[in-house]
Scaffold this motif. Structure first.
Motif, PDB file in Angstrom:
ATOM      1  N   GLN A  80      90.988  72.918  31.887  1.00 50.18           N
ATOM      2  CA  GLN A  80      90.199  73.317  30.720  1.00 50.18           C
ATOM      3  C   GLN A  80      88.719  72.982  30.931  1.00 50.18           C
ATOM      4  OE1 GLN A  80      92.792  71.185  27.734  1.00 50.18           O
ATOM      5  NE2 GLN A  80      92.153  72.898  26.439  1.00 50.18           N
ATOM      6  N   LEU A  81      88.470  71.765  31.400  1.00 44.88           N
ATOM      7  CA  LEU A  81      87.090  71.348  31.636  1.00 44.88           C
ATOM      8  C   LEU A  81      86.434  72.208  32.703  1.00 44.88           C
ATOM      9  CD1 LEU A  81      87.199  68.855  29.779  1.00 44.88           C
ATOM     10  CD2 LEU A  81      86.160  67.558  31.647  1.00 44.88           C
ATOM     11  N   LEU A  82      87.161  72.480  33.754  1.00 44.29           N
ATOM     12  CA  LEU A  82      86.605  73.270  34.851  1.00 44.29           C
ATOM     13  C   LEU A  82      86.240  74.672  34.370  1.00 44.29           C
ATOM     14  CD1 LEU A  82      85.907  73.056  37.855  1.00 44.29           C
ATOM     15  CD2 LEU A  82      88.160  74.004  38.358  1.00 44.29           C
ATOM     16  N   ASN A  83      87.085  75.272  33.555  1.00 49.93           N
ATOM     17  CA  ASN A  83      86.785  76.598  33.015  1.00 49.93           C
ATOM     18  C   ASN A  83      85.499  76.571  32.185  1.00 49.93           C
ATOM     19  OD1 ASN A  83      88.955  77.967  34.146  1.00 49.93           O
ATOM     20  ND2 ASN A  83      90.307  77.557  32.413  1.00 49.93           N
ATOM     21  N   ALA A  84      85.336  75.523  31.387  1.00 51.34           N
ATOM     22  CA  ALA A  84      84.117  75.392  30.586  1.00 51.34           C
ATOM     23  C   ALA A  84      82.902  75.171  31.481  1.00 51.34           C
ATOM     24  CB  ALA A  84      84.260  74.241  29.596  1.00 51.34           C
ATOM     25  N   MET A  85      83.063  74.412  32.551  1.00 51.94           N
ATOM     26  CA  MET A  85      81.959  74.154  33.474  1.00 51.94           C
ATOM     27  C   MET A  85      81.504  75.431  34.178  1.00 51.94           C
ATOM     28  SD  MET A  85      83.235  70.506  35.073  1.00 51.94           S
ATOM     29  CE  MET A  85      81.894  70.348  36.266  1.00 51.94           C
ATOM     30  N   ARG A  86      82.410  76.369  34.384  1.00 53.82           N
ATOM     31  CA  ARG A  86      82.041  77.627  35.048  1.00 53.82           C
ATOM     32  C   ARG A  86      81.046  78.442  34.230  1.00 53.82           C
ATOM     33  NH1 ARG A  86      88.170  78.362  36.259  1.00 53.82           N
ATOM     34  NH2 ARG A  86      88.374  77.548  38.382  1.00 53.82           N
ATOM     35  N   LYS A 100      88.166  71.724  43.833  1.00 60.67           N
ATOM     36  CA  LYS A 100      89.270  70.784  44.064  1.00 60.67           C
ATOM     37  C   LYS A 100      88.795  69.339  43.860  1.00 60.67           C
ATOM     38  CE  LYS A 100      92.355  69.191  47.786  1.00 60.67           C
ATOM     39  NZ  LYS A 100      91.774  67.843  47.930  1.00 60.67           N
ATOM     40  N   VAL A 101      87.593  69.030  44.336  1.00 59.46           N
ATOM     41  CA  VAL A 101      87.075  67.661  44.203  1.00 59.46           C
ATOM     42  C   VAL A 101      86.671  67.379  42.760  1.00 59.46           C
ATOM     43  CG1 VAL A 101      85.443  65.981  45.143  1.00 59.46           C
ATOM     44  CG2 VAL A 101      86.225  67.868  46.574  1.00 59.46           C
ATOM     45  N   ILE A 102      86.145  68.388  42.088  1.00 63.23           N
ATOM     46  CA  ILE A 102      85.800  68.209  40.676  1.00 63.23           C
ATOM     47  C   ILE A 102      87.060  67.903  39.856  1.00 63.23           C
ATOM     48  CG2 ILE A 102      84.872  69.361  38.623  1.00 63.23           C
ATOM     49  CD1 ILE A 102      83.030  70.963  40.496  1.00 63.23           C
ATOM     50  N   ILE A 103      88.134  68.607  40.143  1.00 65.31           N
ATOM     51  CA  ILE A 103      89.420  68.350  39.478  1.00 65.31           C
ATOM     52  C   ILE A 103      89.870  66.909  39.733  1.00 65.31           C
ATOM     53  CG2 ILE A 103      91.900  68.889  39.580  1.00 65.31           C
ATOM     54  CD1 ILE A 103      90.586  70.988  38.017  1.00 65.31           C
ATOM     55  N   GLU A 104      89.727  66.444  40.959  1.00 69.84           N
ATOM     56  CA  GLU A 104      90.118  65.064  41.290  1.00 69.84           C
ATOM     57  C   GLU A 104      89.320  64.066  40.458  1.00 69.84           C
ATOM     58  OE1 GLU A 104      89.484  64.713  45.459  1.00 69.84           O
ATOM     59  OE2 GLU A 104      91.251  65.905  46.019  1.00 69.84           O
ATOM     60  N   THR A 105      88.037  64.313  40.302  1.00 73.46           N
ATOM     61  CA  THR A 105      87.193  63.419  39.496  1.00 73.46           C
ATOM     62  C   THR A 105      87.621  63.416  38.042  1.00 73.46           C
ATOM     63  OG1 THR A 105      85.170  63.237  40.816  1.00 73.46           O
ATOM     64  CG2 THR A 105      84.883  63.359  38.454  1.00 73.46           C
ATOM     65  N   ILE A 106      87.871  64.590  37.485  1.00 71.48           N
ATOM     66  CA  ILE A 106      88.281  64.661  36.079  1.00 71.48           C
ATOM     67  C   ILE A 106      89.579  63.891  35.863  1.00 71.48           C
ATOM     68  CG2 ILE A 106      88.982  66.188  34.194  1.00 71.48           C
ATOM     69  CD1 ILE A 106      87.141  68.332  35.493  1.00 71.48           C
TER      70      ILE A 106
END
Length: 363
Positions: A310-316, A346-352
């Protein structure tokens, strides 16, 4: 009273910081027009608009009160201000005065930028976040359903008039949220300010006037220096977005249940984690942020009801994404921020995940 100045090509304006009660005479002295529109929200207006109207005897004064809260930082509130300006015949020689927190500052500035392609406005910020960030630098705008601050303009105020006494009316949660933005400055290029915040955290929480004077003036000075060098965010001003790409996404997916400064605090922890994860900084960087953020009762873990996807989609949808590449502000250590491009999702997901409840471990 302390007076700073923000100087950019073709524009100079004062930032005045006063410890005493709401300084109505100083506001009056900064108005060059006889027709004034006071803009506030439903929480702040009852505190200040009546005495301000009384002080402005001799001016033609009108008021526009918008709904409070981030959910109302939208084109509807902006349109309400424009409608009020139209109804009372405001033209380019008139002035708007924003009296309120960051949302009021942003929307009023955008209305001033929009009306007749630009009229004067004065910022009178009443929250800590607005005093150290939103009121300074000329970024104005409103949110869109797709993301935060996607509609706006650069439009500098005529003056910023800060009265520390207004902070006494803030709920503790809103006061602490302002500290999230203060910590951001330390992460960008002020490592000694981080130490000062840590050492003076109790005085700040107790709202010691001298501590608040130093806090606000330091943050305004830091921001003024960056804006002076890069008004339109073509270079170094991008560093002011430290923690904000994550923070804006958190606000968006949570439907603004987080105050802006709370989301920024969480974003700072994520930015520190990502900096460490990519090998730019030592592991203690994240721990430094977590310790200070916790000291001000700010969140440092994302609830697990918001997924990394969800966060990644918003960040896009963030304004800082360029050509489909994630452009984030990271750090090589405290006070050593830089712009990082093309970071793998992939790394952003790991951080979240590492900064989420139940998953707060290195991945």
């Amino acid at each position: 009273m302390q007076k700073l100045s923000l100087d950019i090509p073709g524009k100079q304006y004062p930032i005045i910081i006063d410890q005493e009660a709401f300084n109505l005479a100083e506001i009056r002295s900064r108005l060059t027009a006889q027709k004034v529109m006071l803009v506030s929200d439903e929480h702040v207006a009852p505190l200040y608009l009546e005495p301000l109207r009384t002080e402005l005897d001799g001016f033609e004064v009108h008021e526009c009160v918008i709904a409070a809260g981030e959910n109302h930082k939208n084109t509807h509130s902006w349109q309400k201000i424009l409608n009020a300006l139209a109804a009372h015949g405001f033209n380019r020689s008139d002035v708007l005065v924003a009296v309120g927190g960051g949302i009021v500052c942003d929307i009023t500035g955008f209305a001033a930028a929009s009306w007749m392609r630009g009229v004067d406005f004065v910022q009178v910020p009443t929250s800590l976040l607005a005093q150290i960030d939103a009121s300074v630098g000329g970024k104005t705008g409103v949110n869109h359903a797709a993301g935060k601050n996607l509609i706006g303009a650069f439009h500098q105020p005529r003056a910023v008039l800060i009265n520390i006494a207004t902070l006494q009316t803030l709920p503790a949660r809103e006061f602490n949220a302002g500290i999230g933005e203060a910590i951001k400055y330390a992460g960008i290029n002020q490592p000694e300010f981080f130490t000062w915040l840590h050492d003076n955290r109790m005085a700040i929480k107790q709202q010691n006037k001298d501590a608040l004077q130093h806090l606000i003036s330091a943050c305004c000075r830091f921001k003024a220096e960056i804006v002076r060098d890069d008004e339109k965010e073509q270079g170094v001003r991008a560093l002011l977005n430290l923690g904000h790409t994550f923070g804006h996404a958190i606000e968006n997916v949570s439907d603004y249940r987080y105050l802006h400064g709370e989301a920024v605090a969480l974003g700072l922890v994520m930015a520190a984690d990502l900096s460490v994860r990519l090998g730019h900084a030592e592991p203690e960087l994240k721990a430094q942020f977590v310790e200070l953020i916790e000291a001000f009762d700010l969140p440092h873990l994302l609830p697990n009801n918001y997924s990394p996807e969800q966060l990644l989609n918003a960040m896009r949808l963030d304004k800082k994404v360029q050509s489909g590449q994630h452009r984030l502000i990271l750090m090589r250590g405290m006070g050593r921020a830089f712009v990082a491009n093309d970071i793998a999702e992939k790394v952003i997901i790991e951080t979240i995940r590492a900064c989420s409840e139940g998953d707060s471990h290195d991945s």
